[in-house]
Each structure stands twice: as structure tokens, then as C-alpha cells.
Design an enzyme around this catalytic site. Structure first.
Site, PDB file in Angstrom:
ATOM      1  N   ASP A   3     -69.611  19.323 -12.616  1.00 49.74           N
ATOM      2  CA  ASP A   3     -70.771  19.225 -11.740  1.00 49.74           C
ATOM      3  C   ASP A   3     -70.779  17.856 -11.057  1.00 49.74           C
ATOM      4  O   ASP A   3     -70.774  16.820 -11.735  1.00 49.74           O
ATOM      5  CB  ASP A   3     -72.033  19.391 -12.614  1.00 49.74           C
ATOM      6  N   ASN A  40     -73.325  23.194  12.096  1.00 52.35           N
ATOM      7  CA  ASN A  40     -74.041  23.502  13.346  1.00 52.35           C
ATOM      8  C   ASN A  40     -75.511  23.811  13.063  1.00 52.35           C
ATOM      9  O   ASN A  40     -76.347  23.695  13.960  1.00 52.35           O
ATOM     10  CB  ASN A  40     -73.348  24.650  14.064  1.00 52.35           C
ATOM     11  N   TYR A  95     -81.216  24.332   4.756  1.00 47.09           N
ATOM     12  CA  TYR A  95     -79.772  24.041   4.722  1.00 47.09           C
ATOM     13  C   TYR A  95     -79.410  23.110   5.879  1.00 47.09           C
ATOM     14  O   TYR A  95     -78.768  22.066   5.670  1.00 47.09           O
ATOM     15  CB  TYR A  95     -78.990  25.362   4.777  1.00 47.09           C
ATOM     16  N   LYS A 132     -78.120  18.973   6.097  1.00 42.91           N
ATOM     17  CA  LYS A 132     -76.947  18.449   6.800  1.00 42.91           C
ATOM     18  C   LYS A 132     -77.334  17.289   7.706  1.00 42.91           C
ATOM     19  O   LYS A 132     -76.565  16.336   7.886  1.00 42.91           O
ATOM     20  CB  LYS A 132     -76.267  19.568   7.589  1.00 42.91           C
ATOM     21  N   SER A 180     -68.541  28.433  12.869  1.00 41.98           N
ATOM     22  CA  SER A 180     -68.331  29.596  11.991  1.00 41.98           C
ATOM     23  C   SER A 180     -66.864  29.612  11.574  1.00 41.98           C
ATOM     24  O   SER A 180     -65.996  30.062  12.329  1.00 41.98           O
ATOM     25  CB  SER A 180     -68.686  30.892  12.728  1.00 41.98           C
TER      26      SER A 180
HETATM   27  C1  15L Z   1     -72.522  27.381   8.212  1.00 42.89           C
HETATM   28  O1  15L Z   1     -72.756  26.180   8.179  1.00 42.89           O
HETATM   29  C2  15L Z   1     -72.553  28.184   6.978  1.00 42.89           C
HETATM   30  O2  15L Z   1     -72.043  27.487   5.870  1.00 42.89           O
HETATM   31  C3  15L Z   1     -71.884  29.513   7.101  1.00 42.89           C
HETATM   32  O3  15L Z   1     -72.389  30.311   6.064  1.00 42.89           O
HETATM   33  C4  15L Z   1     -72.115  30.179   8.462  1.00 42.89           C
HETATM   34  O4  15L Z   1     -73.447  30.542   8.586  1.00 42.89           O
HETATM   35  C5  15L Z   1     -71.779  29.224   9.590  1.00 42.89           C
HETATM   36  O5  15L Z   1     -72.424  27.982   9.423  1.00 42.89           O
HETATM   37  C6  15L Z   1     -72.162  29.801  10.954  1.00 42.89           C
HETATM   38  O6  15L Z   1     -72.981  29.186  11.653  1.00 42.89           O
HETATM   39  O7  15L Z   1     -71.660  30.862  11.307  1.00 42.89           O
END
Ligand code: 15L
Length: 275
Positions: free
Chosen positions: A50, A111, A135, A139, A164
Site C-alpha cells: 500500500d 482530462n 476524481y 487530479k 482515453s
Molecule cells: C480517465 O481519466 C479515466 O481514468 C478513465 O477511466 C477514462 O474515463 C478516461 O479518463 C476518459 O476520459 O475516457
């Protein structure tokens, strides 16, 4: 160069990167988390555990010069989970980077830190964050952390705003956001090895003509995409678009639509402009 530490080696992107970083001649210490991984070659050491535990971080970073941090929650989840995996663990690896004198951290941003921009806008490196959920918010925090560890502690940082990352694009949004696996590995190698004294955020996307993002900052670290979603456009546009109306409006697609408050239900009613 000295070894590369790769966190998130047991994840989808980790599986893409491990063989490609090894093929490029790097010695890897691969953080497996709770996955069971066998080393792919003598040049790879697998480190389970971890990342919030400093002992795990110490074992992962021993003898390395660069950390490629791909570990963490990668989809929209409740804030307490995101906070543990994407905030607490990131802090733990950055403190490990200080202890071990790492030169650079390459951070998997996303993104989704910008997912509430309308699909009609094209974003440069300096666009303000508009996260599309917890999420994406994590970031934005991670990018700011990379900036702080350069400014305060001199650890070089490259944040990769990954689109993606998939074997191939499968839906209309991906015509803008797709990054192929070979391009992703090239981008990570550039981010790990390009001469850079400072901190930089770059968009991680293939050479897609419908792209939402200005990729010149990635070009500045030597990235030259070789893949493009354009080759898949005819087949994808002939099929169904799985996005609901909210997901179609925003760059983050379905992430933007999660728990979205419709304009007419907002305090004060609908804004004059939708964006
Ligand atoms: C991401 O940051 C994700 O981790 C992934 O699951 C997708 O959702 C990707 O972006 C995306 O925008 O397609």
C-alpha cells in the site's frame, strides 16, 4: 539512467507501460499494490504493498531516479475513497521522492480535471481547471502538488493529462480524447527522460483531428504521436452514440453527467448561457 519506479503497475495502464518501458531499456521497480505480478524480465523488480505506507514507498523508490505515478482511483468514486488513493497516497510518494532524492515525478493527471468545459472549446496548457467530479478534482490537486514540490523542493514534475487510454477508440467522444497505447508509452518515456528543469503539464492524446486540446506542450517534451482516432471515425460515426445529452455537451462525457444538477433545478434557475 538509474531505474524508474512505476506505481500502479498492476493496473490497466501499468500493464501497457511495463513491457514498453522494459523494451526501451529501463530498469523498473514496479509497484503492484495488492495485485500479484510476476516480473517480466530480470530488469523488473515487483514491489507489493500500500503506497500510503512509507515502508512500501521506500522499497518502491530505492535506487530510482524517476517515479512514474500511475496508481490511484481512476474513475469517479465517493470523495473519501478518492482522498485516500489519490491525495494521501500521492502525498506519501512525494514525501518518499524527497527522502530518496528523486529527480522527477511523472504524474498521471487526467482530462477529467477539465471535464466541465464544453466540447466546443479547445484548451491550452494554461486553461483553468474545471473538474467534472471528485476524481477530476483530485487530479487538479495532484497537479498543484507537482507544482509545489518543484517550487519548494526542486523535484521536477510532469503532469500527463491523459485522455482515453484504450486499445482503440470505440465511441464518438474518443475521436477527440483517444490516446493509443503506443503513443501513451512514448509520452511517458518523453516525460521521464526529456530535459526539463521545472514543472510542466501536458495533454496526453493521440494525433486526433477532433481533439479538444492543444498538444504543443507535449511536443515541447519531444512527444510525436504516431496514432490517430481519425482512422476509426467512419466506423464509429456510423454507429450509436452512447452518451446522454449532458455527456454530449461536456468534454468529460459520462463523468460530467454523474450526479449532475439540471439547470432548471439549480438555485436561481438556469444560467443565461449553458457553458
Ligand atoms: C480517465 O481519466 C479515466 O481514468 C478513465 O477511466 C477514462 O474515463 C478516461 O479518463 C476518459 O476520459 O475516457
Amino acid at each position: 539512467m538509474a531505474g524508474i519506479a512505476l506505481s500502479g503497475a498492476g493496473g490497466q495502464i501499468g500493464g501497457v507501460l511495463r513491457p514498453r518501458l522494459l523494451a526501451a531499456g529501463h530498469v523498473l521497480r514496479s509497484g503492484a499494490g495488492f495485485a500479484v505480478l510476476a516480473p517480466l524480465s530480470e530488469a523488473e523488480t515487483v514491489v507489493p504493498g500500500d503506497l500510503r505506507d512509507p515502508d512500501t514507498v521506500d522499497r518502491l523508490l530505492a535506487g530510482t531516479e524517476v517515479l512514474v505515478h500511475m496508481a490511484g482511483t481512476s474513475v469517479e468514486r465517493p470523495l473519501p475513497e478518492v482522498a485516500e488513493n489519490n491525495l494521501a497516497a500521492l502525498h506519501a510518494v512525494y514525501e518518499g521522492a524527497r527522502r530518496h532524492g528523486l529527480r522527477r515525478v511523472v504524474f498521471a493527471s487526467s482530462n477529467h480535471a477539465f471535464g466541465m468545459y464544453p466540447v466546443t472549446e479547445r484548451l491550452g496548457e494554461d486553461a483553468p481547471f474545471r473538474p467534472d467530479g471528485f476524481y477530476g478534482l483530485s487530479k487538479a490537486w495532484g497537479e498543484a502538488m507537482g507544482r509545489m514540490y518543484w517550487d519548494k523542493h526542486g523535484i521536477e514534475g510532469v503532469a500527463l493529462r491523459i485522455g482515453s487510454a484504450l486499445p482503440r477508440p470505440t465511441e464518438p467522444r474518443h475521436l477527440a480524447t483517444w490516446i493509443g497505447h503506443d503513443d501513451l508509452a512514448d509520452l511517458v518515456l518523453c516525460a521521464a527522460t526529456a530535459p526539463l528543469r521545472g514543472y510542466r503539464a501536458v495533454w496526453g492524446v493521440s494525433d486526433n483531428s477532433r481533439c479538444y486540446w492543444d498538444t504543443s506542450s507535449a511536443a515541447a517534451i519531444g512527444y510525436r504521436p504516431r496514432q490517430s482516432a481519425d482512422a476509426f471515425a467512419d466506423a464509429i460515426l456510423a454507429g450509436a452514440d452512447p452518451r446522454d445529452p449532458v455527456a454530449r455537451r461536456f468534454q468529460g462525457g459520462s463523468f460530467a453527467a454523474i450526479d449532475y444538477t439540471p439547470e432548471e433545478e439549480r438555485p436561481g434557475g438556469a444560467p443565461p448561457e449553458r457553458a
